[in-house]
Every structure is written in C-alpha cells, then in structure tokens.
Scaffold this motif. Structure first.
Motif, mmCIF file in Angstrom:
data_model
loop_
_atom_site.group_PDB
_atom_site.id
_atom_site.type_symbol
_atom_site.label_atom_id
_atom_site.label_comp_id
_atom_site.label_asym_id
_atom_site.label_seq_id
_atom_site.Cartn_x
_atom_site.Cartn_y
_atom_site.Cartn_z
ATOM 1 N N PHE A 290 -57.940 52.669 -24.517
ATOM 2 C CA PHE A 290 -57.299 51.363 -24.423
ATOM 3 C C PHE A 290 -58.371 50.276 -24.467
ATOM 4 O O PHE A 290 -59.464 50.445 -23.916
ATOM 5 N N ALA A 291 -58.042 49.186 -25.112
ATOM 6 C CA ALA A 291 -58.852 47.978 -25.028
ATOM 7 C C ALA A 291 -57.983 46.897 -24.404
ATOM 8 O O ALA A 291 -56.774 46.834 -24.660
ATOM 9 N N ASP A 292 -58.588 46.054 -23.594
ATOM 10 C CA ASP A 292 -57.818 45.021 -22.905
ATOM 11 C C ASP A 292 -58.767 43.898 -22.512
ATOM 12 O O ASP A 292 -59.973 43.947 -22.809
ATOM 13 N N GLU A 293 -58.234 42.908 -21.857
ATOM 14 C CA GLU A 293 -59.029 41.839 -21.279
ATOM 15 C C GLU A 293 -58.850 41.865 -19.771
ATOM 16 O O GLU A 293 -57.835 42.361 -19.270
ATOM 17 N N PRO A 294 -59.812 41.324 -19.021
ATOM 18 C CA PRO A 294 -59.664 41.266 -17.562
ATOM 19 C C PRO A 294 -58.466 40.410 -17.162
ATOM 20 O O PRO A 294 -57.966 39.592 -17.944
ATOM 21 N N LEU A 295 -58.009 40.583 -15.933
ATOM 22 C CA LEU A 295 -56.881 39.807 -15.423
ATOM 23 C C LEU A 295 -57.152 38.306 -15.513
ATOM 24 O O LEU A 295 -56.252 37.517 -15.813
ATOM 25 N N ALA A 296 -58.396 37.913 -15.273
ATOM 26 C CA ALA A 296 -58.748 36.496 -15.277
ATOM 27 C C ALA A 296 -58.579 35.849 -16.647
ATOM 28 O O ALA A 296 -58.475 34.627 -16.763
ATOM 29 N N TYR A 297 -58.563 36.671 -17.688
ATOM 30 C CA TYR A 297 -58.420 36.150 -19.054
ATOM 31 C C TYR A 297 -57.039 36.449 -19.640
ATOM 32 O O TYR A 297 -56.856 36.415 -20.852
ATOM 33 N N GLY A 298 -56.078 36.766 -18.779
ATOM 34 C CA GLY A 298 -54.723 36.985 -19.247
ATOM 35 C C GLY A 298 -54.398 38.407 -19.637
ATOM 36 O O GLY A 298 -53.302 38.679 -20.123
ATOM 37 N N GLY A 299 -55.330 39.334 -19.430
ATOM 38 C CA GLY A 299 -55.085 40.731 -19.753
ATOM 39 C C GLY A 299 -54.551 41.496 -18.562
ATOM 40 O O GLY A 299 -54.265 40.921 -17.503
ATOM 41 N N THR A 300 -54.440 42.806 -18.719
ATOM 42 C CA THR A 300 -53.970 43.659 -17.627
ATOM 43 C C THR A 300 -55.063 44.598 -17.133
ATOM 44 O O THR A 300 -54.829 45.428 -16.262
ATOM 45 N N ASN A 301 -56.234 44.501 -17.713
ATOM 46 C CA ASN A 301 -57.409 45.260 -17.268
ATOM 47 C C ASN A 301 -57.185 46.768 -17.297
ATOM 48 O O ASN A 301 -57.691 47.507 -16.462
ATOM 49 N N LYS A 302 -56.422 47.248 -18.296
ATOM 50 C CA LYS A 302 -56.175 48.686 -18.423
ATOM 51 C C LYS A 302 -57.186 49.378 -19.323
ATOM 52 O O LYS A 302 -57.125 50.594 -19.503
ATOM 53 N N GLY A 303 -58.082 48.633 -19.895
ATOM 54 C CA GLY A 303 -59.100 49.225 -20.757
ATOM 55 C C GLY A 303 -60.301 48.314 -20.830
ATOM 56 O O GLY A 303 -60.298 47.184 -20.329
ATOM 57 N N MET A 304 -61.364 48.801 -21.442
ATOM 58 C CA MET A 304 -62.561 47.986 -21.611
ATOM 59 C C MET A 304 -62.280 46.820 -22.552
ATOM 60 O O MET A 304 -61.425 46.912 -23.445
ATOM 61 N N SER A 305 -63.022 45.751 -22.381
ATOM 62 C CA SER A 305 -62.922 44.625 -23.296
ATOM 63 C C SER A 305 -63.608 45.003 -24.617
ATOM 64 O O SER A 305 -64.381 45.966 -24.679
ATOM 65 N N PRO A 306 -63.351 44.269 -25.690
ATOM 66 C CA PRO A 306 -64.054 44.559 -26.941
ATOM 67 C C PRO A 306 -65.569 44.567 -26.786
ATOM 68 O O PRO A 306 -66.253 45.423 -27.361
ATOM 69 N N TYR A 307 -66.109 43.616 -26.005
ATOM 70 C CA TYR A 307 -67.552 43.624 -25.781
ATOM 71 C C TYR A 307 -67.974 44.821 -24.936
ATOM 72 O O TYR A 307 -69.097 45.321 -25.058
ATOM 73 N N GLY A 308 -67.065 45.282 -24.071
ATOM 74 C CA GLY A 308 -67.368 46.490 -23.310
ATOM 75 C C GLY A 308 -67.546 47.688 -24.224
ATOM 76 O O GLY A 308 -68.449 48.505 -24.032
ATOM 77 N N PHE A 309 -66.677 47.801 -25.249
ATOM 78 C CA PHE A 309 -66.825 48.887 -26.216
ATOM 79 C C PHE A 309 -68.137 48.755 -26.985
ATOM 80 O O PHE A 309 -68.806 49.755 -27.273
ATOM 81 N N LEU A 310 -68.495 47.525 -27.326
ATOM 82 C CA LEU A 310 -69.743 47.308 -28.057
ATOM 83 C C LEU A 310 -70.941 47.729 -27.213
ATOM 84 O O LEU A 310 -71.855 48.425 -27.690
ATOM 85 N N ALA A 311 -70.926 47.346 -25.938
ATOM 86 C CA ALA A 311 -72.009 47.737 -25.031
ATOM 87 C C ALA A 311 -72.027 49.245 -24.832
ATOM 88 O O ALA A 311 -73.098 49.872 -24.763
ATOM 89 N N ALA A 312 -70.843 49.866 -24.750
ATOM 90 C CA ALA A 312 -70.767 51.316 -24.589
ATOM 91 C C ALA A 312 -71.365 52.029 -25.791
ATOM 92 O O ALA A 312 -72.051 53.051 -25.656
#
Length: 404
Positions: A290-312
């Motif tokens: 799953f990819a998502d955004e943090p709660l603070a940015y309107g997401g549900t935080n169920k997955g890493m952010s796109p930049y999180g995948f890039l860092a991973a």
C-alpha cells in the motif's frame, strides 16, 4: 481497475445484473463472487475484494441474484437451489466469454451456495467462504416467528435487514433439503474458510463444521471483530488481502513476459480509496503493498508515502550492493543495516548553485563484523555504486556516512 456492466439469463429466464471487474493489465485468472442473503453485488466487501483481486490480475464477476439489487425477477419465487443455478449460469456466461472461473467466493448464504455449485464446476481450483453457514437452513432463524404464517399461507412478508421480503414455503422446504456436509466431503478444490468469531448472525461454530467436513487442502482464518456483513472498510480490506495472499497457491497466476526494457515487469498503482490517497501497489503477481499519505496530509497512513518507497529502494539497494561485494571478497561482514531519511533543502545549502529546493537523502550505514578500517572504508565507497544511488544522484543529493 476497469468495470464493465455484464448481464446473463438467470434460472427463471430473467436478466441478472452483474459487474465484471477487470485488471488494468494482463488477466491471469477469473473469479466469481456470490453475495450474502438479501444483499447485492455492490456491498463494501464485494467491491473491495473485487478491486484487490483485479489488482492481482484476477477478473471478478459479481452479480445480483434473481429478484435482488438490479436483477430482474421476483425474490419470492427463489430459493437456495435457484441461487445455485444462478451461480452455475454466471459461470457458464463467463465460460462463453472464454473466462471460466478458477476461483469461487461466497459471502454468508452465498458461501453455502458457492460450496454447492463448486462440485459441478470442473475448472474450479479454489473456493472461499466468508461468514457462511454450515447448514443453509440456518437462515430460517432470521424470520423464525413468521414460520407459522408462511406455512399456513404459503408465503409471507418478513423484515430482513430492515427491508421487507416475501418468503415462500418452498424457500424453507428447499433449505431443509440441502446436505452441505455431504457436499463438503467430496469437495475437490482448495478451501479457505473466513469467519468472524463475534458474528452474531452466523456463529463461529459454523466455520468449524465447514472446515472439519472438508478435505485438505483447506485453511481457516479468523476475522477477529468484523461483523457478519463485513461492513467496515478495514475488515473488507483484510478479507481481500487474505484471499489475495492465499489464492496464488492454487490458481495459476503466471504473468506474461515483461515488456522490452523492463526486465522486472510493471509496477502499477491503482487508487484504492477515491476519498483519500490510499493506493494498491502491485509489482507482478507476487508483490503487493500500500502507498498512502500520513494523517496530517489527508491520508489514512495505511502504507508508506511515495517518498518512503523511494527511500526504501535506496536503503535496500545499498544493503544488497554492500553484501554482494563483501561476499565476493569473503570479508567477515555479519550484518548490514541502512537507515535513509529524506527531506528537501535549498539548493544553495547543497552548494549546487541552483535556486530551487532539491531532494536530499541522508543515508547511515551500520556494518557488523570483524572488519578492519580499510574494509569498512571500502564498503562505504561501494555503497555509492548502488544502482539506485546512481539513478537518484542525477537529480538528487545523497549524503552517506558510516554509523559509529
């Protein structure tokens, strides 16, 4: 996921409404979904399961039984056996299109009907039941107080789920004539039983009876605190995830050859929640995230952010590159850990001369083992040869240091 309107003729000659959810990429298999008693093809559980399987490359047909949802016909004239006939006709409609279903999924009474239908569908490789009764007659308990009136008058209107339905005497007689344990003893496809322990409509002992009556291969997974209808989106997602993880053992999901220039195939992002940012990320048939955004940015935080995948990607590639080099040199490297963080900095802070902000990846490498100073320094140099590093450094700044 692409969805097509689909229709076919039901057991009584009525047109039954269906949706065919198709993968955005290659279709690797086909599934048929039967909804719960007096429900429809558009429940949360049906929609989420279909979307998840479509992301895996499995087309899913979900339809409304005769007299329900958008299908024609009268519910009053239906019974359990007619539901089984509708399932068989749905499978035939798929077969006529060259899409014979290898996976059957049924929710509640639809699960019992799927079990009955599976015995006559030779191409079926796997069957899934969700909160299904071990005895179809279990559904009579939902209108037990109306039974005397149904028997004396031949039919009566009852309230089910807050809606009125006319139930006939034939419906009750048919339910009581079904021998599901006998069907289960001869079931050849693999079976997955999903059931919620707190289900107040169909108790958990039904799952035990189904599971014990069936032969191997069979699996059982609890749905924790989900309700009977799987009406919460989180529970529907969990059901979809479990089915997706399980089915690959029994249904062939070999993808076609990847396109030229993309040896690892296609990574596909499919919107999973149109009201938020949740994405299904599928890399071939075997890898799902799953990819998502943090709660603070309107997401549900169920997955890493796109930049999180890039860092991973940078962290994993760095670790693999260091391991490959140490293995080739036969150096005593016991363990590698790579920590990566990402932020944006002003370009002048990075001494690039540009005015805009650029991406900065800070990478910290932890090496464990009896390595001397020269070996550790060399492995630090090798980290910069990581292919992902080289890809990113064309437009990004990557800072690397050894920990400790």
């Amino acid at each position: 996921m692409k969805t097509e309107k689909f229709s076919f003729t039901g057991h009584a000659g009525d047109e039954l409404a269906a949706r065919l959810d198709l993968p955005a990429g290659p279709q690797l298999a086909t599934a048929l979904f039967a909804h719960c008693f007096t429900c429809s093809k558009d429940t949360i559980a049906a929609r989420r399961i279909a979307a998840r399987l479509a992301g895996l490359g499995i087309a899913v047909l979900r339809f409304d039984f005769t007299g329900l949802g958008q299908s024609e016909g009268s519910f009053e004239t239906t019974h359990f056996s007619s539901n089984v006939e509708d399932i068989l006709l749905a499978a035939q409609a798929l077969d006529d299109r060259g899409m014979s279903p290898g996976l059957l999924i049924g929710h509640s009474l639809g699960g019992a009907a799927i079990l009955k239908a599976a015995s006559t569908l030779p191409d079926t490789k796997a069957v899934v039941t969700i909160n299904a009764p071990a005895d179809p007659a279990h559904v009579i308990g939902a209108f037990r107080e109306d039974l005397p009136r149904i028997r004396s008058e031949g039919s009566a209107q009852v309230c089910l789920g807050g809606r009125p339905f006319t139930v006939s005497k034939d419906f009750i007689e048919d339910l009581r004539g079904i021998d599901l344990p006998g069907v289960l003893k001869d079931l050849k496809p693999a079976l997955l039983v999903l059931h919620a322990p707190r289900d107040e409509v169909v108790s958990i002992d039904n799952a035990s009876r189904i599971f014990l009556a069936a032969k191997h291969p069979k699996s059982f997974v609890t749905l924790d605190d989900a309700n009977h209808l799987i009406s919460r989106s989180d529970d529907a997602e969990y059901v979809a995830e479990v089915i997706a993880a399980w089915v690959g053992r029994y249904v062939e999901l070999t993808p076609p050859a990847p396109p030229p220039g993309a040896p690892e195939g296609i990574v596909r992002a499919t919107e999973a929640d149109p009201d938020g940012f949740l994405q299904d990320i599928q890399s071939g048939p075997n890898h799902h995230m799953f990819a998502d955004e943090p709660l603070a940015y309107g997401g549900t935080n169920k997955g890493m952010s796109p930049y999180g995948f890039l860092a991973a990607g940078l962290a994993a590639c760095t670790s693999m590159t260091i391991r490959m080099y140490a293995r080739r040199k036969e150096w005593p490297l016991d363990d590698v850990r790579v920590d990566v963080s990402h932020d944006k900095v002003h370009a002048q802070d990075a001494e690039t001369g540009a005015r805009d902000k650029i991406d900065r990846f800070q990478r910290e490498i932890h090496l464990t083992g009896d390595l001397d100073g020269d070996q550790r320094a060399r492995l630090l140099e090798i980290a910069d040869r990581c292919p992902v590093h080289r890809t990113l450094e064309a437009t990004s700044q990557i800072e690397t240091k050894l920990a400790g």
